[in-house]
Design a protein around this motif. Sequence first.
Motif, PDB file in Angstrom:
ATOM      1  N   LEU A  49       0.854  -1.181   0.000  1.00  0.00           N
ATOM      2  CA  LEU A  49       0.000   0.000   0.000  1.00  0.00           C
ATOM      3  C   LEU A  49       0.890   1.232   0.000  1.00  0.00           C
ATOM      4  N   VAL A  50       0.291   2.363  -0.320  1.00  0.00           N
ATOM      5  CA  VAL A  50       1.002   3.636  -0.216  1.00  0.00           C
ATOM      6  C   VAL A  50       0.038   4.647   0.376  1.00  0.00           C
ATOM      7  N   THR A  51       0.527   5.455   1.300  1.00  0.00           N
ATOM      8  CA  THR A  51      -0.324   6.446   1.945  1.00  0.00           C
ATOM      9  C   THR A  51      -0.450   7.691   1.075  1.00  0.00           C
ATOM     10  N   GLU A  52      -1.393   8.530   1.443  1.00  0.00           N
ATOM     11  CA  GLU A  52      -1.591   9.780   0.714  1.00  0.00           C
ATOM     12  C   GLU A  52      -0.314  10.614   0.682  1.00  0.00           C
ATOM     13  N   LYS A  53       0.466  10.568   1.753  1.00  0.00           N
ATOM     14  CA  LYS A  53       1.680  11.384   1.858  1.00  0.00           C
ATOM     15  C   LYS A  53       2.922  10.686   1.315  1.00  0.00           C
ATOM     16  N   GLY A  54       2.741   9.530   0.656  1.00  0.00           N
ATOM     17  CA  GLY A  54       3.856   8.923  -0.048  1.00  0.00           C
ATOM     18  C   GLY A  54       4.673   7.919   0.730  1.00  0.00           C
ATOM     19  N   ASN A  55       4.107   7.328   1.776  1.00  0.00           N
ATOM     20  CA  ASN A  55       4.813   6.265   2.494  1.00  0.00           C
ATOM     21  C   ASN A  55       4.429   4.926   1.871  1.00  0.00           C
ATOM     22  N   LEU A  56       5.345   4.351   1.102  1.00  0.00           N
ATOM     23  CA  LEU A  56       5.124   3.074   0.434  1.00  0.00           C
ATOM     24  C   LEU A  56       5.551   1.953   1.366  1.00  0.00           C
ATOM     25  N   LYS A  57       4.644   0.989   1.584  1.00  0.00           N
ATOM     26  CA  LYS A  57       4.917  -0.091   2.530  1.00  0.00           C
ATOM     27  C   LYS A  57       4.604  -1.436   1.886  1.00  0.00           C
ATOM     28  N   VAL A  58       5.526  -2.370   2.032  1.00  0.00           N
ATOM     29  CA  VAL A  58       5.270  -3.770   1.713  1.00  0.00           C
ATOM     30  C   VAL A  58       5.171  -4.514   3.038  1.00  0.00           C
ATOM     31  N   LEU A  59       4.069  -5.233   3.204  1.00  0.00           N
ATOM     32  CA  LEU A  59       3.755  -5.871   4.475  1.00  0.00           C
ATOM     33  C   LEU A  59       3.684  -7.383   4.324  1.00  0.00           C
ATOM     34  N   GLU A  60       3.993  -8.069   5.405  1.00  0.00           N
ATOM     35  CA  GLU A  60       3.730  -9.499   5.472  1.00  0.00           C
ATOM     36  C   GLU A  60       2.214  -9.702   5.588  1.00  0.00           C
ATOM     37  N   PHE A  61       1.774 -10.936   5.417  1.00  0.00           N
ATOM     38  CA  PHE A  61       0.342 -11.199   5.487  1.00  0.00           C
ATOM     39  C   PHE A  61      -0.244 -10.918   6.873  1.00  0.00           C
ATOM     40  N   ALA A  69       2.750   9.796  -8.303  1.00  0.00           N
ATOM     41  CA  ALA A  69       2.549  10.872  -7.332  1.00  0.00           C
ATOM     42  C   ALA A  69       2.329  12.199  -8.043  1.00  0.00           C
ATOM     43  N   VAL A  70       1.742  13.135  -7.313  1.00  0.00           N
ATOM     44  CA  VAL A  70       1.609  14.515  -7.788  1.00  0.00           C
ATOM     45  C   VAL A  70       2.252  15.443  -6.771  1.00  0.00           C
ATOM     46  N   ASP A  71       2.669  16.609  -7.255  1.00  0.00           N
ATOM     47  CA  ASP A  71       3.237  17.656  -6.397  1.00  0.00           C
ATOM     48  C   ASP A  71       4.511  17.204  -5.691  1.00  0.00           C
ATOM     49  N   GLY A  72       5.282  16.346  -6.354  1.00  0.00           N
ATOM     50  CA  GLY A  72       6.546  15.891  -5.783  1.00  0.00           C
ATOM     51  C   GLY A  72       7.706  16.159  -6.718  1.00  0.00           C
ATOM     52  N   ASP A  73       8.856  15.582  -6.391  1.00  0.00           N
ATOM     53  CA  ASP A  73      10.048  15.775  -7.218  1.00  0.00           C
ATOM     54  C   ASP A  73       9.896  15.112  -8.581  1.00  0.00           C
ATOM     55  N   ASN A  74       9.235  13.951  -8.612  1.00  0.00           N
ATOM     56  CA  ASN A  74       8.973  13.248  -9.862  1.00  0.00           C
ATOM     57  C   ASN A  74       7.569  12.667  -9.827  1.00  0.00           C
ATOM     58  N   ASN A  92       2.124  13.587  -3.247  1.00  0.00           N
ATOM     59  CA  ASN A  92       0.883  13.000  -2.756  1.00  0.00           C
ATOM     60  C   ASN A  92       0.441  11.878  -3.688  1.00  0.00           C
ATOM     61  N   VAL A  93      -0.152  10.836  -3.110  1.00  0.00           N
ATOM     62  CA  VAL A  93      -0.504   9.638  -3.876  1.00  0.00           C
ATOM     63  C   VAL A  93      -1.972   9.306  -3.647  1.00  0.00           C
TER      64      VAL A  93
END
Length: 353
Positions: free
Chosen positions: A287-299, A328-333, A312-313
Amino acid sequence: MKKPHILIIGMLVGLTFVLSACAPGPRVSGTPGLELSGDQAFVAYGNSLYALKANSGTVEWTYPEESKNTVLFFAQPLVVDDNVFVGDVAKTFHKIDRSNGNSVWTFTGANGYFIGQANEGHGMVFAPNNDGNLYALDLQGNLQWVFETQHFIWSQPQIGPDAVYLSSMDRFVYAISTDGKQLWAKEMAGAVVASPVLSEDAGTLFVGSMGSDFVALKTTDGQLAWSFTAQNSIWGQAILADNKLYFADTGGFLYILDPLSGAEKSRVEIGEPVIGGLIALPDGIALVTEKGNLKVLEFDGSTRWEARISGNVFQRPVASDDYLMVAAVDGDNMIYAFDVQSGAQKWSVTPKK
């Protein structure tokens, strides 16, 4: 109404203003649509659809070849075999050859913007539109039927063996026959922007709403199998993985439920709003949060790796065997690519012609 609602709806309101302004052409005001298929990533944003090399972010082609002020893309593309399907906000739906970016056909019969991702099945492409209609087209672009709801459709239709399932911002989830007739409709506690999810046996449909309710519906008649109330509104699509049901809310919580009973197995605090939903990986979820924290989680919901991106995502990540990508929007890329196993960033780019 919470901040994420204001941001996204504000972008769409701004988009309406921009398109109606007396300027030479529309200015970009929205969020990019991203899809990943094989060795290509496809980005729909502004006046172009871009095909990128997945291993480098290099632009392979753009559509249309010459920018047109009358074309503006924000919908997530759909990739089926050798073709890309995507709608624009100028009321046109496009089928494009993925090998070279050439137009195969266009459909111009809609009355509103294409914001939601299309889907394919039963020999047709199903294109949701902001005029409240779902357009069913054959693979040659001919209109087969139109199904009408009472508000915007931002979600992707779900294709079942004998029906198409659709959620709408009119607060209803619909089951539609493959010839366009309503089979049943279920009212939710709030507007529904999340795409529904179908169980493996196609007997149950799972979906959440802005009203914080998450439900399991019997696909035979739309009757409620169970319901669950989240702490906050639900914008993103749920997933089924490892015999569990996962979804997140705008309060920053990840919920893990038993898909048969709706019993809560676990609740994980992510800490930031999740707007775009989740994706399943072979050995976990992302998942990725609105503020751009991308997380890969175990089950079980524990963190395997995470990375912070700029911007922002509002769309869930997309993945292949090798890469995990975020728009993303409004970021570096605009587009960020990571090694799906290690979390190492491979590249980031803002596509240009």
